[in-house]
Design a protein around this motif. Sequence first.
Motif, PDB file in Angstrom:
ATOM      1  N   LEU A  15       0.854  -1.182   0.000  1.00  0.00           N
ATOM      2  CA  LEU A  15       0.000   0.000   0.000  1.00  0.00           C
ATOM      3  C   LEU A  15       0.886   1.226   0.000  1.00  0.00           C
ATOM      4  O   LEU A  15       2.093   1.136   0.195  1.00  0.00           O
ATOM      5  N   VAL A  16       0.275   2.366  -0.235  1.00  0.00           N
ATOM      6  CA  VAL A  16       0.961   3.648  -0.137  1.00  0.00           C
ATOM      7  C   VAL A  16       0.298   4.389   1.013  1.00  0.00           C
ATOM      8  O   VAL A  16      -0.921   4.558   1.031  1.00  0.00           O
ATOM      9  N   ALA A  17       1.095   4.822   1.991  1.00  0.00           N
ATOM     10  CA  ALA A  17       0.561   5.491   3.173  1.00  0.00           C
ATOM     11  C   ALA A  17       0.936   6.965   3.173  1.00  0.00           C
ATOM     12  O   ALA A  17       2.093   7.314   2.956  1.00  0.00           O
ATOM     13  N   ASP A  18      -0.052   7.820   3.417  1.00  0.00           N
ATOM     14  CA  ASP A  18       0.235   9.231   3.668  1.00  0.00           C
ATOM     15  C   ASP A  18       1.024   9.329   4.967  1.00  0.00           C
ATOM     16  O   ASP A  18       0.907   8.467   5.844  1.00  0.00           O
ATOM     17  N   ALA A  19       1.782  10.402   5.116  1.00  0.00           N
ATOM     18  CA  ALA A  19       2.631  10.558   6.297  1.00  0.00           C
ATOM     19  C   ALA A  19       1.854  10.379   7.600  1.00  0.00           C
ATOM     20  O   ALA A  19       2.331   9.725   8.523  1.00  0.00           O
TER      21      ALA A  19
END
Length: 134
Positions: free
Chosen positions: A102-106
């Motif tokens: 997945l790609v996680a926001d900060a």
Amino acid sequence: MITLSERRDLDIAQILPLYTANHWSAAQKPQALHQALLNSHGLVSAWDGEQLVGIGNALSDGFLVVYYPHLLVLPAYQGQGIGQRILARLKQRYAGLHMQMLVADAAAIAFYEKCGFTPAGSTAPMWIYDGDDH
């Protein structure tokens, strides 16, 4: 009591408030969002009675790789473990696959680390993005 479901009979009118409340630009494309969710390889929703309070989906080849693009919980319900439960259900379905990603926001990195995800070495997320919320 919050219940999880893998049902696919979600109405766009149930989905949009969740995306709007979380300021996701996908809410600006309601028909595409609806079709994307309904056609996901995996879809888990969280319900408080008849109210949709959370959703997560998965895109996968079913053998090697799964990608989790969406995980949202209504702000009023955040911090109650709903997102963790949705993600745990998805991870259980795809257990044993070579790669779950997945790609996680900060702001979400700590949450995903708590759920067992780690930074992907020296890789960097890359995209061509038609939104304005990042």
